[in-house]
Design a protein around this motif. Sequence first.
Motif, PDB file in Angstrom:
ATOM      1  N   PHE A   1       0.943  -1.322   0.005  1.00  0.00           N
ATOM      2  CA  PHE A   1      -0.077  -0.018   0.086  1.00  0.00           C
ATOM      3  C   PHE A   1       0.897   1.156   0.083  1.00  0.00           C
ATOM      4  O   PHE A   1       0.707   2.126  -0.847  1.00  0.00           O
ATOM      5  N   ILE A   2       2.002   1.362   0.905  1.00  0.00           N
ATOM      6  CA  ILE A   2       2.595   2.646   1.008  1.00  0.00           C
ATOM      7  C   ILE A   2       3.267   2.616  -0.272  1.00  0.00           C
ATOM      8  O   ILE A   2       3.491   3.931  -0.829  1.00  0.00           O
ATOM      9  N   ALA A   3       4.032   1.695  -0.893  1.00  0.00           N
ATOM     10  CA  ALA A   3       5.085   1.845  -1.946  1.00  0.00           C
ATOM     11  C   ALA A   3       4.115   2.317  -3.252  1.00  0.00           C
ATOM     12  O   ALA A   3       4.531   3.169  -3.893  1.00  0.00           O
ATOM     13  N   SER A   4       2.798   1.451  -3.261  1.00  0.00           N
ATOM     14  CA  SER A   4       2.040   2.035  -4.396  1.00  0.00           C
ATOM     15  C   SER A   4       1.607   3.378  -4.357  1.00  0.00           C
ATOM     16  O   SER A   4       1.673   4.175  -5.290  1.00  0.00           O
ATOM     17  N   GLN A   5       1.567   3.878  -3.111  1.00  0.00           N
ATOM     18  CA  GLN A   5       0.876   5.337  -3.053  1.00  0.00           C
ATOM     19  C   GLN A   5       2.041   6.313  -2.984  1.00  0.00           C
ATOM     20  O   GLN A   5       1.823   7.420  -3.698  1.00  0.00           O
TER      21      GLN A   5
ATOM     22  N   GLU B   1      -1.550  -3.871 -10.096  1.00  0.00           N
ATOM     23  CA  GLU B   1      -1.544  -2.740  -9.435  1.00  0.00           C
ATOM     24  C   GLU B   1      -0.915  -1.652 -10.669  1.00  0.00           C
ATOM     25  O   GLU B   1      -1.095  -0.419 -10.468  1.00  0.00           O
ATOM     26  N   ALA B   2       0.257  -2.031 -11.039  1.00  0.00           N
ATOM     27  CA  ALA B   2       0.904  -1.328 -12.119  1.00  0.00           C
ATOM     28  C   ALA B   2       0.011  -0.829 -13.100  1.00  0.00           C
ATOM     29  O   ALA B   2      -0.120   0.423 -13.469  1.00  0.00           O
ATOM     30  N   GLU B   3      -0.663  -1.580 -13.449  1.00  0.00           N
ATOM     31  CA  GLU B   3      -1.852  -1.243 -14.612  1.00  0.00           C
ATOM     32  C   GLU B   3      -2.945  -0.265 -14.188  1.00  0.00           C
ATOM     33  O   GLU B   3      -3.036   0.648 -14.631  1.00  0.00           O
ATOM     34  N   ARG B   4      -3.225  -0.441 -12.697  1.00  0.00           N
ATOM     35  CA  ARG B   4      -4.122   0.500 -12.290  1.00  0.00           C
ATOM     36  C   ARG B   4      -3.710   1.883 -12.031  1.00  0.00           C
ATOM     37  O   ARG B   4      -4.374   2.874 -12.419  1.00  0.00           O
TER      38      ARG B   4
END
Length: 361
Positions: A12-16, A45-48
């Motif tokens: 979650f943190i890395a994605s944000q 997640e990368a696609e989103r």
Amino acid sequence: MATGFFTGFPGFIASQIVRTAFKRELYDKVYAVVLITEKQRAEAEAERILKDYPGKKIVIIEGDITLPNLDINGDQLEELMNEVDVVWHLAAIYDLAVPKDAAWKVNVQGTSIVNEFVSRMENIKRYMYFSTAYVAGTREGILKESELIRPISFKNFYEETKFEAEILVEQLKEKMPVTIIRPGIVRGHSQTGETVKFDGPYFFLNMIDRLKCLPIIPYIGQSNARLNVVPIDYITNGVVYLSTLCEAIGKTVHMTDPNPHPVQEIYRAMVLTVTGQKPKGRIPLSLARKSMSILLVRKALGVEYETLEYLTWNASFDTRTAEQLLAGSSIQCKDFIQSLPTMIEFYNKHKNNKAYQIQIK
């Protein structure tokens, strides 16, 4: 424009952080090293993310931070060594109930290997390492950002191994542009409530939600301790800003709430928001501990036993370094209780989705 490299994606943190960095036009491209078992989830997640930032690029690389060179070889390794400017190391086992061997392998051994990996990057401009404010273990009183003092004991193996890992990163400050981040307990977005898992303060919500059918919900123990909970948007906005700030090089920064509320006040606000009534009566903490030592009780309430250790921990985090570094921005920590309704609204919408719930052990 810089190129970023992440461990801990698609957490979650890395994605944000990736989203925030793209929004601020810091990177056109980021690399993320992920376990093969996480590759499909990382690609999704990368696609989103790229739907919102179509001009950007996220390169997913299979690897393992517990193996030499992160188990990356050949052309990919050379590409990373030549292209990456900023490294974000977030990969860790965050579970408070994690066994020591598993925590040590990922949190300590993994960090040692990432440190060595980063040390060989010739173009590195910043190494952003995510520690935790809870490296203080059982130390109490005022905890300073400039301190890294071994406590008499730790509340769990997560704290212990993150302390050991931070020592390793601290040693790099003399020869590398390191910034160490110590976040408090992370919750969902202050405006949307969005999160990906219900841990930390959400354990209280699990318990309250499952007891709300009772005529009253009692307080658990009695304490003047304060619970330091920070929204994800404060963390991500803050750390992305710090990653570009020269003054943050060599610093350790508490990304914690400078004005945390007492545990009792937070609990009362949660019970009131969920049930419409304030808590009444009080269960002694000793009885709560005894009950929570039973797995069936923990599962029924949706609470980890280790959570109880933080209800009476009397410590406060000095945030002067964070405040000084963030003074040039508009970044502030949203008050927990003021934004609690949004947090609970998101919780209620997703509480029956098992993907959000932590497996209680």
